[in-house]
Structures are given as C-alpha cells and as structure tokens.
Design a protein around this motif. Structure first.
Motif, PDB file in Angstrom:
ATOM      1  N   THR A  56       0.814  -1.214   0.000  1.00  0.00           N
ATOM      2  CA  THR A  56       0.000   0.000   0.000  1.00  0.00           C
ATOM      3  C   THR A  56       0.846   1.262   0.000  1.00  0.00           C
ATOM      4  O   THR A  56       0.350   2.344  -0.301  1.00  0.00           O
ATOM      5  N   ASN A  58       1.886   2.500   2.713  1.00  0.00           N
ATOM      6  CA  ASN A  58       1.543   3.184   3.961  1.00  0.00           C
ATOM      7  C   ASN A  58       2.498   2.811   5.078  1.00  0.00           C
ATOM      8  O   ASN A  58       2.992   1.686   5.162  1.00  0.00           O
ATOM      9  N   ARG A  72      -2.495   4.136  10.465  1.00  0.00           N
ATOM     10  CA  ARG A  72      -2.068   4.147   9.075  1.00  0.00           C
ATOM     11  C   ARG A  72      -1.652   5.568   8.705  1.00  0.00           C
ATOM     12  O   ARG A  72      -2.443   6.510   8.809  1.00  0.00           O
ATOM     13  N   ASP A  74       0.140   8.254   5.863  1.00  0.00           N
ATOM     14  CA  ASP A  74       0.539   8.519   4.485  1.00  0.00           C
ATOM     15  C   ASP A  74       2.056   8.719   4.466  1.00  0.00           C
ATOM     16  O   ASP A  74       2.571   9.684   5.022  1.00  0.00           O
ATOM     17  N   ASP A  76       4.013   9.669   2.270  1.00  0.00           N
ATOM     18  CA  ASP A  76       4.486  10.832   1.519  1.00  0.00           C
ATOM     19  C   ASP A  76       4.337  12.138   2.286  1.00  0.00           C
ATOM     20  O   ASP A  76       5.047  13.108   2.005  1.00  0.00           O
ATOM     21  N   THR A  77       3.404  12.163   3.255  1.00  0.00           N
ATOM     22  CA  THR A  77       3.110  13.420   3.946  1.00  0.00           C
ATOM     23  C   THR A  77       3.263  13.340   5.466  1.00  0.00           C
ATOM     24  O   THR A  77       3.395  14.367   6.124  1.00  0.00           O
ATOM     25  N   ASP A  79       0.774  12.360   7.293  1.00  0.00           N
ATOM     26  CA  ASP A  79      -0.579  12.558   7.815  1.00  0.00           C
ATOM     27  C   ASP A  79      -1.265  11.223   8.080  1.00  0.00           C
ATOM     28  O   ASP A  79      -1.049  10.228   7.366  1.00  0.00           O
ATOM     29  N   LEU A  81      -4.103   8.696   7.636  1.00  0.00           N
ATOM     30  CA  LEU A  81      -4.934   8.472   6.464  1.00  0.00           C
ATOM     31  C   LEU A  81      -6.406   8.740   6.782  1.00  0.00           C
ATOM     32  O   LEU A  81      -6.863   8.531   7.896  1.00  0.00           O
TER      33      LEU A  81
END
Length: 358
Positions: A56, A58, A72, A74, A76-77, A79, A81
């Motif tokens: 995923t 994640n 979970r 993110d 890439d950020t 944050d 999910l």
C-alpha cells in the motif's frame, strides 16, 4: 560537532566534499513531533513499533495511546490516512501492553505483537495477524508467559517478520533475555515456537537479514549490530556493523544485492535524556561499518527542524523503530516520545567513496 566528509575517487585523484553536499545528508521529507497526534505523545514510551507496507505504501505505527491500535500514515506526507486511520479490530487478548510492535511480511500480511510478562494481571503474549489493512485480526500465536512451555517470562519488546505464506518467519525479543525466539508456520496463519537464538545480550532490538537466513541484533545504546545464524550456530562471520559514532537502539537493515545498509535511531539515553539536543538518525554501510555514511540534516528530537535543534523527551526503554525503503530512496525513523519522520537519500556505489570523521 563532528564533521563528516566524503572522499570521492575521480580519475585516481581524491576529492574531499563537505557533509552539506553529496551523499552524506539525509534530506527531510516530513517530521511529526510528539503530541502533534494524540496517539504519539511526548512521554510514556507508548508508540514503539513501526513498519512500511510495500503493497500500500503506507507507514504503520503501533501505539497504545488513545486506544490500542495500529495507525495508518501517508508515507508521503506523514498525515493520518482518511477516512480509515487505524487497522480494523480489537487487540483484546491480554498483555501488559495490548499492542507494542508491528511487522509486514513479503505478501502484505500484517503481524502485531503485544508485550507480556509474568507476575502481571495480563501475562498473555499474543501475535495478531491481519490479512491486509482492511481485515480484522486473527490470533496467530498466543501463550501465557507463566506457562512452563513459554520460551521466556517476558515477550514482545523486539519483533521482526520475514518471508511470506508458509515460509513466513517471526522473531520475538525480550528485554533481559540473551535469546531471541523464532516462530514458524505450516499454514501461513498460525505459528508455533521453533527455537531460541542466542544473541548474547538483551534482545529487544532485532531484525531479519533481508536474505532471510540470519537475525541482526543490536545491544541497546551501544556496541555492535551483529548477525546471528537462524540455525543457532552463532554469529555470522563478517556480518557486523559498528561500533558507530552515535549510540543507537532501534534499527533496520537493507540489502541492495551488493551492499548492506544499517539505519539507526537514537538509543536509550536513560533518565536525564530530557532536554538534550542533536539526536540524529544515521545510515551506515557494511563495507565501512565504523563510520556514518548518512546523517539526518537536523535532529530527530522533539522540536528540531532545519532552523535549529529541539529538546529531547526521555526515551527510557530503547523504544522506537527504523525502516529503510531502498526502492524509493527513503528511510523512516520512529524516535519514541520525540518524533516520527521520513528522509530521502541517494546511494551510489559505496566502493567509489570512503567516509571519515573528525
């Protein structure tokens, strides 16, 4: 502060490059400080486990704050999910800590361990199994640590997962034990205790070698990171990282087919750690394991950023985790009570450069 330099061999001439250039700096992608999210507070050592789900993308963080759950993230950020920030299901089968560590097998199956020990109200050690991020857990293994058949009286401080299906391996560590404990499966769903691997010291920091035939162990807060054969025959010749320039506890090991890399999180500094600055995350290459190859551009401690250092919160249990993602050139650090973060790097041929410190 130590200066880290790289010597690049170019046409037979050695050229020295400073730490602010080239391969030596881990560049920050994002960093989330303790207390920014309620599941990751700045005290209590409650968010100790982390894993990356390659299916995923994640990041998964196990925490017992604001309810025992695996969050979970993110990758890439940083944050949580939305709309499903936690894995489904309850971890209600006992344990001193209902959840403590998390790992992901090569087939995307997620395993979660609690922490249990004798002489507590909940001495039941449990490994949970999620088929994926959307599926509630089943119990893959359980035993009362008071049971004479239990491999040790405390289980769940260390946790590592490797392989897939019927070839999945799980290793469990225990604070105070000189052994790590290997669990195997015949059906890919339930596990049995297989054997103990003598790692010589407290086994709370363990990871499988990416090749799957050894278990890496690091003494909390110092010493070497050493690979031990799964058959119990002892340390593997030539498979040692360190001693390193910074004391690390939690770690990860990755292998690109030619070189092994070790990422370390600042270790157990004990009481008095509070307020200290410049606790960096590092990556080391096995071909030159006594020095730091990559270091975060600023500290992992609470409040640190590109403008200056922060102030560390005590991390009294060598808690935390690290994950190297070679495919995407990232490393993730969970420095418990302080921050969780993502960093980028680019690895060229280690044989082309030598690193020294002064």
């Amino acid at each position: 502060m130590r200066k880290i330099c790289i010597m690049l061999a170019i046409g037979g001439t050695l050229v020295v490059a400073g730490a602010s250039h080239g391969q030596s700096v881990l560049t920050n992608v994002w960093k989330v400080d303790g207390e920014a999210d309620t599941f990751f507070p700045a005290s209590g050592d409650t968010a100790r486990g982390m894993a990356l789900n390659p299916f995923t993308g994640n990041l998964l963080i196990a925490s017992r704050s604001e309810g025992a759950a695996v969050r979970r993230i993110d990758a890439d950020t940083g944050d949580l999910l939305d709309p499903d920030p936690v894995l489904p299901g309850d971890y209600d089968q006992g344990g001193l800590f209902p959840v403590n560590k998390v790992g992901v097998a090569d087939d995307g199956v997620i395993y979660v361990a609690n922490l249990a020990l004798t002489a507590t109200g909940d001495p039941n050690f449990v490994i949970y199994r999620h088929a994926d991020e959307a599926t509630a857990p089943t119990v893959a293994y359980t035993i009362d640590t008071n049971d004479a058949q239990a491999p040790f009286t405390r289980l769940g401080d260390g946790f590592a997962v490797h392989g897939s299906g019927v070839d999945t391996l799980i290793a469990v560590g225990a604070a105070g034990s000189t052994d790590a404990f290997l669990f195997t499966t015949t059906d890919g769903e339930t596990f049995t205790f297989d054997s103990a691997i003598d790692v010589g010291a407290d086994s709370r920091n363990i990871k499988f070698d990416p090749e799957g035939d050894a278990l890496w162990h690091r003494v909390s807060g110092g010493g070497d990171t050493t690979a031990y054969a799964l058959d119990g025959s002892g340390a593997v010749s030539g498979m040692v990282f360190g001693p390193v320039a910074i004391t690390t506890g939690a770690f990860d090991v990755a292998y690109d087919g030619n070189e092994r890399f070790h990422a370390g999180v600042p270790g157990n500094f004990g009481s008095g750690n509070s307020g200290q600055e410049d606790h960096f995350g590092d990556i080391i290459a096995l071909s030159d394991p006594d020095v730091v190859a990559f270091r975060t551009e600023f500290g992992l401690e609470h409040g640190a950023d590109s403008d200056g250092p922060g102030s560390s919160s005590d991390n009294l249990n060598a808690a935390g985790d690290a994950v190297i993602d070679l495919d995407n050139g990232r490393v993730y650090f969970n420095y418990t009570n302080n921050s969780y973060s993502a960093w980028e790097f680019e690895i060229t041929s280690v044989g082309d450069w030598t690193i020294y410190t002064h």
